[in-house]
Design an enzyme around this catalytic site. Structure first.
Site, short mmCIF file in Angstrom:
data_model
loop_
_atom_site.label_atom_id
_atom_site.label_comp_id
_atom_site.label_asym_id
_atom_site.label_seq_id
_atom_site.Cartn_x
_atom_site.Cartn_y
_atom_site.Cartn_z
N GLU A 158 26.66 -52.07 -20.04
CA GLU A 158 26.19 -53.29 -19.92
C GLU A 158 24.64 -53.44 -19.94
O GLU A 158 24.70 -54.65 -20.28
CB GLU A 158 26.98 -53.66 -18.36
CG GLU A 158 26.07 -53.12 -17.21
CD GLU A 158 26.88 -51.92 -17.05
OE1 GLU A 158 27.42 -51.14 -17.40
OE2 GLU A 158 26.54 -51.51 -15.43
N HIS A 212 25.59 -46.92 -18.04
CA HIS A 212 25.92 -48.24 -17.76
C HIS A 212 25.72 -48.94 -19.18
O HIS A 212 24.69 -49.59 -19.47
CB HIS A 212 24.95 -48.68 -16.88
CG HIS A 212 25.03 -48.40 -15.44
ND1 HIS A 212 26.12 -49.07 -14.48
CD2 HIS A 212 24.53 -47.47 -14.62
CE1 HIS A 212 25.97 -48.41 -13.46
NE2 HIS A 212 25.16 -47.41 -13.40
N CYS A 219 30.21 -45.95 -14.79
CA CYS A 219 29.43 -44.86 -13.78
C CYS A 219 30.40 -44.30 -12.61
O CYS A 219 31.24 -43.72 -12.69
CB CYS A 219 28.36 -45.67 -13.37
SG CYS A 219 26.97 -44.40 -12.62
N1 GLN Z 1 27.17 -43.46 -6.75
C1 GLN Z 1 27.42 -42.81 -7.93
C2 GLN Z 1 26.24 -41.85 -7.98
O1 GLN Z 1 25.27 -41.95 -7.64
C3 GLN Z 1 27.59 -43.85 -9.16
C4 GLN Z 1 26.41 -44.66 -9.08
C5 GLN Z 1 26.48 -45.96 -10.10
O2 GLN Z 1 27.57 -46.36 -10.29
N2 GLN Z 1 25.33 -46.46 -10.44
O3 GLN Z 1 26.43 -40.89 -9.22
#
Ligand code: GLN
Length: 557
Positions: A531, A529, A398
């Site tokens: 994970e 994600h 992410c």
């Molecule tokens: N801050 C970034 C976004 O909002 C990544 C978010 C995250 O890593 N879950 O897109």
């Protein structure tokens, strides 16, 4: 309540943080191993409607479900232990319950009745529990009530459980997970706090059927007897639960005490056969067998909480690493690095940085997990530059992927001001930018549950690292972010060599970025994600591919 559904309520005694979530998951596991259909619910007593608006250092990880619900990390434990996918009906908070009752009241669904905290709130709680049980067609539903007994916050949930027990006493069991301290100066395990907790539970009309006695050491017979007498339960219903090397040992330990059989008896269910813990036991064995160590650094921004290290924030990432490592016969050694410890310049001279980037050279792989905001970002970007240039296997999750794109844009495409608009709203090269619908949410101060959330499909490029890892061309993964790779820059970035090998089916959104293998042994970032979908018995292919690359690097040394 349907007669064929059974419920086990798990409550905490004495203090929090002693493994109620693991105990609940393990109880589910041992009953599942006896071929009962099991589901689980988590109740969090706070007012927040979900966990999404809480800061990571406050709450720990926000676990995202397929349907996009932003929940507590215990939901991750249930999914991992039980190998099932849950949805928003498996999670409730005080805020969520009250919100539903108030909405119904506004819609005249109470038909002019005076709506009261008792019984209307517990009735709504019961309705939700039963709905989750029915949806899963569960024989047994494990319901974990957050907090500890005697607290004001969770009393309404204990009341709901009491009402369910009152109606069908054979269908409801209570497990209290308690803690027995061994004060160093005394050197003896003390049962008194547990006695008080049992009494606090009694005072709200509930008698524990089973007490799981968590402690540093196993419980002796004398302590078992004492708890039995003072807490009003048979001694064999006191289960010794000493600290363990791995949380995945817990179901096996419970079975050593024949806990599933005891619970089935309490719930008047037939003990069909011996629990089949074969697969689980073999996973646990593998988790201890790994000979070859791989050193993995997790470079994150949320490790500090006063003087304590908070690895809880990335729990799903850490577990995902373990599952894949065990599958490959590796022993993962994890080091947590706070990104703000790296100075942007790579030395110790400037700013907060006290760590040299070259410390990364000793790792076989580096993971940069998700995050929000400006803090520590330049440190992360420098770290990514280092691992890209020094060919250290890299997995970005992410924010980790977004910052890898920023790094590449700055140092390979030579757009010096490239950034995410989350940190630099006015950059000339907004390679990571907010989507129009997200901009709208922020403009209206709509923060709760408004990110791009939950499972989304993606199409993978044939021949890519990602495609080979998954062994499939179409995948579905869970999301939680507001920003995306800006479509305008995709072609240029790809021209410079960073490939977007996974995209949304309409081709608009970038899901995976990777460097070709001939340039870097493993450099891959995901907008989603992965994970959240890694399970002990089915490790995640991307983590496995990353760890295999890390192991290859190690062999080459
Ligand atoms: N801050 C970034 C976004 O909002 C990544 C978010 C995250 O890593 N879950 O897109």
């Amino acid at each position: 309540m349907r007669r064929h559904r059974k419920y086990i309520f798990v409550v905490g005694g004495v203090m929090s943080g002693v493994g109620k979530g693991i105990a609940s998951s393990s109880i589910g596991k041992i009953l599942q191993a006896k071929s009962f259909r099991v589901t689980a619910l988590k109740i969090d007593p706070y007012i927040n409607v979900d966990a999404g608006t809480m800061s990571p250092t406050e709450h720990g990880e926000v676990f995202v479900l397929d349907d996009g619900d932003e929940t507590d990390q215990d939901m991750g434990n249930y999914e991992r232990f039980l190998g099932i996918s849950l949805s928003r009906i498996n999670y409730m908070t005080t805020g969520r319950v009250y919100q539903a009752v108030i909405e119904k009241e506004r819609n005249l669904e109470y038909r002019g009745k005076n709506v009261e905290v008792v019984p209307d709130i517990p009735l709504e709680v019961i309705r939700r529990i039963e709905r989750a049980a029915d949806t899963a067609k569960a024989d047994v539903t494990v319901v974990e009530i957050g907090g500890t007994v005697g607290e004001y916050q969770n009393i309404i949930f204990v009341e709901a459980a009491r009402m369910m027990k009152l109606k069908h006493s054979k269908d409801v069991a209570f497990v209290m997970v308690s803690y027995l301290p061994i004060p160093t100066k005394i050197g003896e395990m003390k049962t008194k706090p547990t006695q008080y907790a049992a009494r606090a539970l009694n005072s709200v009309g509930v008698q524990a059927d089973i007490i799981v006695a968590r402690s540093e050491k196993p419980l002796d017979e004398k302590r078992k007897e004492k708890i039995a007498i003072f807490c009003n339960i048979p001694a064999e219903h006191v289960i010794s639960a000493p600290d363990v090397e791995s949380v995945y040992d817990v179901p096996l330990n419970f079975e050593k005490d024949r806990l599933s059989e005891k619970l089935l008896k309490i719930l008047d269910l037939p003990s069909r056969r011996k629990a089949d813990m074969h697969e689980w036991a073999s996973f646990v064995r593998k988790s201890k067998d790994g000979k070859k160590t791989v050193n993995i650094a997790v470079v994150g921004k949320y490790f500090d909480s006063g003087s304590f290290i908070l690895s809880d924030v990335y729990i799903s990432v850490l577990e995902a690493i373990k599952f894949s490592a065990y599958q490959l016969g590796l022993k993962p050694h994890l080091t947590y690095i706070n990104s703000k410890d790296f100075s942007a310049k790579g030395g110790s001279a400037s700013g907060e940085g006290k760590l040299k980037l070259s410390t990364l050279a000793k790792f076989d792989g580096v993971i940069v997990p998700g995050g929000f905001g400006e803090k520590g970002v330049e440190g992360v970007i420098s770290a990514i530059k280092y691992v890209r240039q020094h060919k250290i296997p890299f997995l970005g999750l992410c924010y980790g992927m977004q910052l890898a794109v920023v790094e590449f844009a700055r140092n390979v495409c030579r757009w010096r001001d490239a950034h995410t608009t989350e940190v630099a709203p006015r950059t000339g090269h907004p390679v990571i930018d907010i989507m129009p619908e997200q901009r709208e949410h922020l403009a209206q101060n709509r923060f709760g549950a408004t990110m791009r959330l939950g499972a989304c499909p993606a199409i993978l490029c044939k021949g890519s690292l990602a495609h080979r890892a998954y062994g499939a061309g179409k995948i579905s993964e869970r999301h939680r972010h507001r920003y995306e790779v800006h479509p305008e820059f995709i072609e240029d970035i790809e021209h410079h060599g960073l490939i977007f090998s996974g995209k949304s089916p309409d081709g608009r959104l970038c899901e995976i970025a990777e460097l070709p293998e001939k340039i870097h042994p493993f450099f891959l970032g995901t907008q989603f994600h992965p994970e959240f979908k890694a399970r002990p018995l089915s490790p995640h292919p991307l983590f496995t591919a990353f760890l295999a690359a890390a192991a290859r690097k190690r062999t080459k040394r």
